[in-house]
Design a protein around this motif. Structure first.
Motif, PDB file in Angstrom:
ATOM      1  N   UNK A   1      -5.676  -6.654 -10.515  1.00  0.00           N
ATOM      2  CA  UNK A   1      -7.580  -6.648 -10.573  1.00  0.00           C
ATOM      3  C   UNK A   1      -8.083  -7.326 -11.620  1.00  0.00           C
ATOM      4  N   UNK A   2      -7.596  -7.109 -12.888  1.00  0.00           N
ATOM      5  CA  UNK A   2      -7.993  -7.853 -14.101  1.00  0.00           C
ATOM      6  C   UNK A   2      -7.741  -9.547 -14.045  1.00  0.00           C
ATOM      7  N   UNK A   3      -6.732  -9.912 -13.269  1.00  0.00           N
ATOM      8  CA  UNK A   3      -6.524 -11.329 -13.280  1.00  0.00           C
ATOM      9  C   UNK A   3      -7.364 -12.109 -11.861  1.00  0.00           C
ATOM     10  N   UNK A   4      -7.278 -11.211 -10.595  1.00  0.00           N
ATOM     11  CA  UNK A   4      -7.569 -11.959  -9.420  1.00  0.00           C
ATOM     12  C   UNK A   4      -8.931 -11.120  -8.850  1.00  0.00           C
ATOM     13  N   UNK A   5      -9.424  -9.918  -9.420  1.00  0.00           N
ATOM     14  CA  UNK A   5     -10.493  -9.296  -8.745  1.00  0.00           C
ATOM     15  C   UNK A   5      -9.816  -8.502  -7.732  1.00  0.00           C
ATOM     16  N   UNK A   6     -10.567  -8.522  -6.645  1.00  0.00           N
ATOM     17  CA  UNK A   6     -10.085  -7.483  -5.400  1.00  0.00           C
ATOM     18  C   UNK A   6      -8.758  -7.561  -5.234  1.00  0.00           C
ATOM     19  N   UNK A   7      -8.190  -8.843  -5.350  1.00  0.00           N
ATOM     20  CA  UNK A   7      -6.502  -8.610  -4.757  1.00  0.00           C
ATOM     21  C   UNK A   7      -5.961  -7.361  -5.041  1.00  0.00           C
ATOM     22  N   UNK A   8      -6.095  -6.751  -6.182  1.00  0.00           N
ATOM     23  CA  UNK A   8      -5.477  -5.385  -6.682  1.00  0.00           C
ATOM     24  C   UNK A   8      -5.967  -4.421  -5.886  1.00  0.00           C
ATOM     25  N   UNK A   9      -7.192  -3.945  -5.753  1.00  0.00           N
ATOM     26  CA  UNK A   9      -7.568  -2.789  -4.829  1.00  0.00           C
ATOM     27  C   UNK A   9      -7.148  -3.056  -3.459  1.00  0.00           C
ATOM     28  N   UNK A  10      -7.115  -4.215  -2.709  1.00  0.00           N
ATOM     29  CA  UNK A  10      -7.027  -4.625  -1.397  1.00  0.00           C
ATOM     30  C   UNK A  10      -5.521  -4.382  -1.119  1.00  0.00           C
ATOM     31  N   UNK A  11      -4.475  -4.950  -1.988  1.00  0.00           N
ATOM     32  CA  UNK A  11      -3.184  -4.739  -2.090  1.00  0.00           C
ATOM     33  C   UNK A  11      -2.499  -3.432  -1.904  1.00  0.00           C
ATOM     34  N   UNK A  12      -3.205  -2.655  -3.026  1.00  0.00           N
ATOM     35  CA  UNK A  12      -3.074  -1.336  -3.384  1.00  0.00           C
ATOM     36  C   UNK A  12      -3.265  -0.564  -1.932  1.00  0.00           C
ATOM     37  N   UNK A  13      -4.565  -0.683  -1.443  1.00  0.00           N
ATOM     38  CA  UNK A  13      -5.039   0.246  -0.253  1.00  0.00           C
ATOM     39  C   UNK A  13      -3.985  -0.319   1.093  1.00  0.00           C
ATOM     40  N   UNK A  14      -3.390  -1.530   1.040  1.00  0.00           N
ATOM     41  CA  UNK A  14      -2.636  -1.929   2.145  1.00  0.00           C
ATOM     42  C   UNK A  14      -1.248  -1.054   2.067  1.00  0.00           C
ATOM     43  N   UNK A  15      -0.689  -0.999   0.970  1.00  0.00           N
ATOM     44  CA  UNK A  15       0.838  -0.416   0.475  1.00  0.00           C
ATOM     45  C   UNK A  15       0.570   1.033   0.759  1.00  0.00           C
ATOM     46  N   UNK A  16      -0.658   1.656   0.456  1.00  0.00           N
ATOM     47  CA  UNK A  16      -0.814   2.966   0.504  1.00  0.00           C
ATOM     48  C   UNK A  16      -0.843   3.354   1.737  1.00  0.00           C
ATOM     49  N   UNK A  17      -1.695   2.649   2.515  1.00  0.00           N
ATOM     50  CA  UNK A  17      -1.745   3.088   4.143  1.00  0.00           C
ATOM     51  C   UNK A  17      -0.436   2.940   4.914  1.00  0.00           C
ATOM     52  N   UNK A  18       0.407   2.085   4.414  1.00  0.00           N
ATOM     53  CA  UNK A  18       1.834   1.813   5.116  1.00  0.00           C
ATOM     54  C   UNK A  18       2.503   2.966   4.410  1.00  0.00           C
ATOM     55  N   UNK A  19       2.440   3.230   3.157  1.00  0.00           N
ATOM     56  CA  UNK A  19       3.463   4.488   2.786  1.00  0.00           C
ATOM     57  C   UNK A  19       3.031   5.617   3.373  1.00  0.00           C
ATOM     58  N   UNK A  20       1.766   5.872   3.657  1.00  0.00           N
ATOM     59  CA  UNK A  20       1.305   7.192   4.503  1.00  0.00           C
ATOM     60  C   UNK A  20       2.058   7.142   5.839  1.00  0.00           C
ATOM     61  N   UNK A  21       1.912   5.975   6.360  1.00  0.00           N
ATOM     62  CA  UNK A  21       2.095   5.837   7.924  1.00  0.00           C
ATOM     63  C   UNK A  21       3.698   6.075   7.962  1.00  0.00           C
ATOM     64  N   UNK A  22       4.600   5.450   7.014  1.00  0.00           N
ATOM     65  CA  UNK A  22       5.787   5.780   7.081  1.00  0.00           C
ATOM     66  C   UNK A  22       6.252   7.454   6.753  1.00  0.00           C
ATOM     67  N   UNK A  23       5.507   8.020   5.776  1.00  0.00           N
ATOM     68  CA  UNK A  23       5.746   9.294   5.572  1.00  0.00           C
ATOM     69  C   UNK A  23       5.397  10.313   6.721  1.00  0.00           C
ATOM     70  N   UNK A  24       4.345   9.731   7.416  1.00  0.00           N
ATOM     71  CA  UNK A  24       4.016  10.530   8.644  1.00  0.00           C
ATOM     72  C   UNK A  24       5.059  10.430   9.759  1.00  0.00           C
ATOM     73  N   UNK A  25       5.475   9.411   9.837  1.00  0.00           N
ATOM     74  CA  UNK A  25       6.615   9.140  10.968  1.00  0.00           C
ATOM     75  C   UNK A  25       7.942   9.954  10.397  1.00  0.00           C
ATOM     76  N   UNK A  26       8.127   9.952   9.212  1.00  0.00           N
ATOM     77  CA  UNK A  26       9.421  10.422   8.589  1.00  0.00           C
ATOM     78  C   UNK A  26       9.357  11.987   8.802  1.00  0.00           C
ATOM     79  N   UNK A  27       8.146  12.723   8.654  1.00  0.00           N
ATOM     80  CA  UNK A  27       7.929  14.132   8.855  1.00  0.00           C
ATOM     81  C   UNK A  27       7.834  14.388  10.329  1.00  0.00           C
ATOM     82  N   UNK A  28       7.074  13.498  10.928  1.00  0.00           N
ATOM     83  CA  UNK A  28       7.252  13.719  12.520  1.00  0.00           C
ATOM     84  C   UNK A  28       8.548  13.756  13.168  1.00  0.00           C
TER      85      UNK A  28
END
Length: 132
Positions: free
Chosen positions: A83-110
């Motif tokens: 975020x400090x070096x490239x702006x919105x790249x940090x939050x965008x990548x964080x959001x993508x990886x968070x959504x992927x992790x949540x999907x994986x966790x839901x599949x595992x719990x299911x």
């Protein structure tokens, strides 16, 4: 199923935005150099306003990432550095990886929930003398 589809669509859209933003950032850095893009940000009141607005939005995004990362028990520092070096790249990548992790966790719990139900059914059928 619907929520999973929405998550996949959101991940796809955020990924496209991230790819486009990284390409635009690379172009600007190639054209203006590492620091040559900074002075034009303060040449006009309009660009100053947009710059300050971006800084506020990135500050809010960083606060969200820090709080969310604490809650999830993950490291936020690589995303803050981005975020400090490239702006919105940090939050965008964080959001993508968070959504992927949540999907994986839901599949595992299911899968775990289905296995528990199957085990309970098997145990109850054995206990009642019903064979399968």
């Amino acid at each position: 199923p619907g929520e999973n589809m929405n998550r996949k669509l959101l991940i796809t859209l955020l990924s496209l935005v991230l790819i486009d933003f990284v390409a635009a950032t690379a172009y600007v850095l190639w054209t203006y150099g590492l620091v040559g893009w900074i002075p034009p940000l303060f040449n006009e009141p309009v660009t100053m306003l947009v710059t300050f607005d971006l800084l506020i939005a990135l500050g809010i995004s960083t606060a969200w990432m820090v709080n969310d990362a604490k809650r999830r028990g993950v490291s936020v520092w690589p995303f803050i550095a981005l975020t400090l070096s490239t702006g919105s790249t940090g939050p965008l990548l964080y959001a993508i990886l968070k959504l992927r992790a949540e999907g994986a966790a839901e599949r595992t719990s299911s899968v775990g929930a289905r296995a528990a139900v199957a085990t309970a059914c098997l145990m109850s059928s054995r206990g009642t003398g019903v064979s399968r």
